[in-house]
Write an enzyme that holds these catalytic residues in place. Structure first.
Site, PDB file in Angstrom:
ATOM      1  N   GLU A  27       0.740  -1.071  -0.156  1.00 11.46           N
ATOM      2  CA  GLU A  27      -0.121   0.086   0.163  1.00 11.46           C
ATOM      3  C   GLU A  27       0.949   1.209   0.204  1.00 11.46           C
ATOM      4  OE1 GLU A  27      -3.735  -0.379   2.588  1.00 11.46           O
ATOM      5  OE2 GLU A  27      -2.469  -2.309   3.342  1.00 11.46           O
ATOM      6  N   SER A 215      -6.501  -1.897   1.842  1.00 12.52           N
ATOM      7  CA  SER A 215      -6.918  -1.212   0.375  1.00 12.52           C
ATOM      8  C   SER A 215      -7.371  -2.345  -0.682  1.00 12.52           C
ATOM      9  CB  SER A 215      -5.654  -0.307  -0.089  1.00 12.52           C
ATOM     10  OG  SER A 215      -5.238   0.576   0.527  1.00 12.52           O
ATOM     11  N   GLU A 340     -14.409  -5.493   8.980  1.00 19.14           N
ATOM     12  CA  GLU A 340     -12.855  -5.090   9.486  1.00 19.14           C
ATOM     13  C   GLU A 340     -13.110  -3.440  10.094  1.00 19.14           C
ATOM     14  OE1 GLU A 340     -10.459  -5.716   6.098  1.00 19.14           O
ATOM     15  OE2 GLU A 340     -10.445  -3.647   5.449  1.00 19.14           O
ATOM     16  N   SER A 351     -11.462   9.708   0.044  1.00 15.59           N
ATOM     17  CA  SER A 351     -11.692   8.845   0.925  1.00 15.59           C
ATOM     18  C   SER A 351     -12.866   9.087   1.877  1.00 15.59           C
ATOM     19  CB  SER A 351     -10.346   8.707   1.944  1.00 15.59           C
ATOM     20  OG  SER A 351      -9.328   8.058   1.384  1.00 15.59           O
TER      21      SER A 351
END
EC number: 6.3.2.4
Length: 383
Positions: A27, A215, A340, A351
């Protein structure tokens, strides 16, 4: 230090924030993008900023303070080597709790003092950064930092132990199994038999995931046994430990948690709609071809209250600090199942975490400032 003047009226320096990004995980590029967004948002009248990039081979590099160069361009993510001021120089953080002076070294040159660092904003994603490793280094050095501590960061990175923690606190988790490296290496046949029994019980498709990646890296949706080998190989390319999860039919809902002075609070939730041409919410759907999330998610007041309760409960169960993005499925029978948590969620312009808090009345610059101020107030060590 949170004030620019002393009680005697003398001018003091502004607190210095070291934004640490990049790293050795898959990532790396998304971490660079996130750092650029954070650096743009930091109030430069209130803080000094020291950008420190970690290259993919682990070198700590002094980088240019040019956040506009840290964006996805032509579907390509940036990397630290493109931003480093030298291909050989290294930044060294002190490990002495009584010394916060950062030093820059270069072969054949006298080490250069870069001044004290008051707080670190670690925007690394994945192993070697988000997983408690960097947090442990900062604890040893006595340097305050944004986000969760060693234990919560490690739990938040490892989907196996994360789910075990959630189950122990009574939080709803979907069906899954874990294949560990030693099992796969010593008894691959037995591991495949376990997966076959799981598929017989829960049906296809199955999701094969690296246990400690983020990701959506390395995740494959396998529709049959014929697709299993390639899916396992892809997951193990990122992590020798992998998970097998059943398909949960329903809607993908996310909720942000932010720690205020009086404790953690949940944001308005968001819904992640299906992205055209993508089978599921994979890396490219998330960062390259992303559709705008629906904020607030179209839920009933009772559903909104329930997901907010569960998000804060997950934050507390894992002993998190600072911030968390909690990801859920709202199944067809109306039940929320936690997928999660992310202890350092993405802060890119698209985001979901900052967008959910924007919709909750905390604009992006204020969000970054709250996280930095909380880190400055919090001590390192046992707490």
């Amino acid at each position: 230090m949170s004030s620019e003047t002393s009680p005697q009226g003398h001018r003091l320096r502004k607190p210095r924030v070291a934004v640490v990004f990049g790293g050795r995980s898959s990532e790396h590029g998304i971490s660079v993008v996130t750092a650029g967004a954070v650096m743009r948002a930091i109030d430069r009248t209130k803080y000094d900023v020291l950008p420190i990039g970690i290259t993919q081979d682990g070198r700590w590099a002094l980088t240019a303070d040019e956040p506009d160069r840290m964006a996805i361009t032509d579907r390509q993510v940036p990397n630290v080597d493109q931003l480093a001021e030298s291909s050989e120089g290294s930044v060294v953080l002190p490990v002495d709790p009584n010394d916060r002076e950062v030093v820059y070294t270069e072969p054949g040159a006298v080490p250069k003092a870069l001044g004290d660092v008051d707080v670190v904003f670690p925007v690394l994603h994945g192993p070697y950064g988000e997983d408690g490793t960097l947090q442990g280094l900062l604890e040893l050095s006595g340097t305050p930092y944004v986000g969760s501590g060693v234990l919560a960061s490690a739990v938040g990175q490892d989907k196996d132990y994360m789910k075990r923690v959630f189950q122990s606190f009574g939080l709803p988790v979907g069906p899954y199994l874990v294949v560990r490296p030693r099992e796969w290496e010593q008894d691959e046949t037995g591991a495949r038999e376990r997966i076959a029994h799981f598929a017989a019980e829960h049906g296809w498709p199955l999701f094969i995931k690296p246990a400690r990646a983020g990701s959506s890296m390395g995740i494959t949706k396998a529709g049959s046994f014929e697709e299993l080998d390639e899916a396992i190989e892809e997951a193990r390319r990122h992590d020798p430990k992998f998970l097998v999860e059943s398909l949960l039919r329903g809607r993908e809902i996310e909720c942000g948690v932010l720690e205020f002075e009086d404790g953690p609070r949940a944001s308005v939730p968001a819904e992640i709609p299906p992205v055209q041409a993508h089978d599921f919410y994979d890396f490219e759907a998330k960062y390259i071809d992303s559709a705008a999330g629906i904020i607030p998610a179209p839920l009933t007041p009772e559903q909104t209250a329930e997901i907010q309760r569960l998000a804060v409960a997950a934050f507390e169960a894992a002993s998190c600090e600072g911030l968390v993005r909690a990801d859920f499925f709202l199944t067809e029978d109306g039940t929320f199942v936690i997928n999660e948590i992310n202890t350092m969620p993405g802060f890119t312009p698209i985001s979901m975490y900052p967008r959910m808090w924007e919709a909750s009345g905390v604009p992006y610059p204020e969000l970054v400032d709250r996280l930095v101020q909380a880190a400055l107030r919090r001590s390192t060590g046992l707490r």
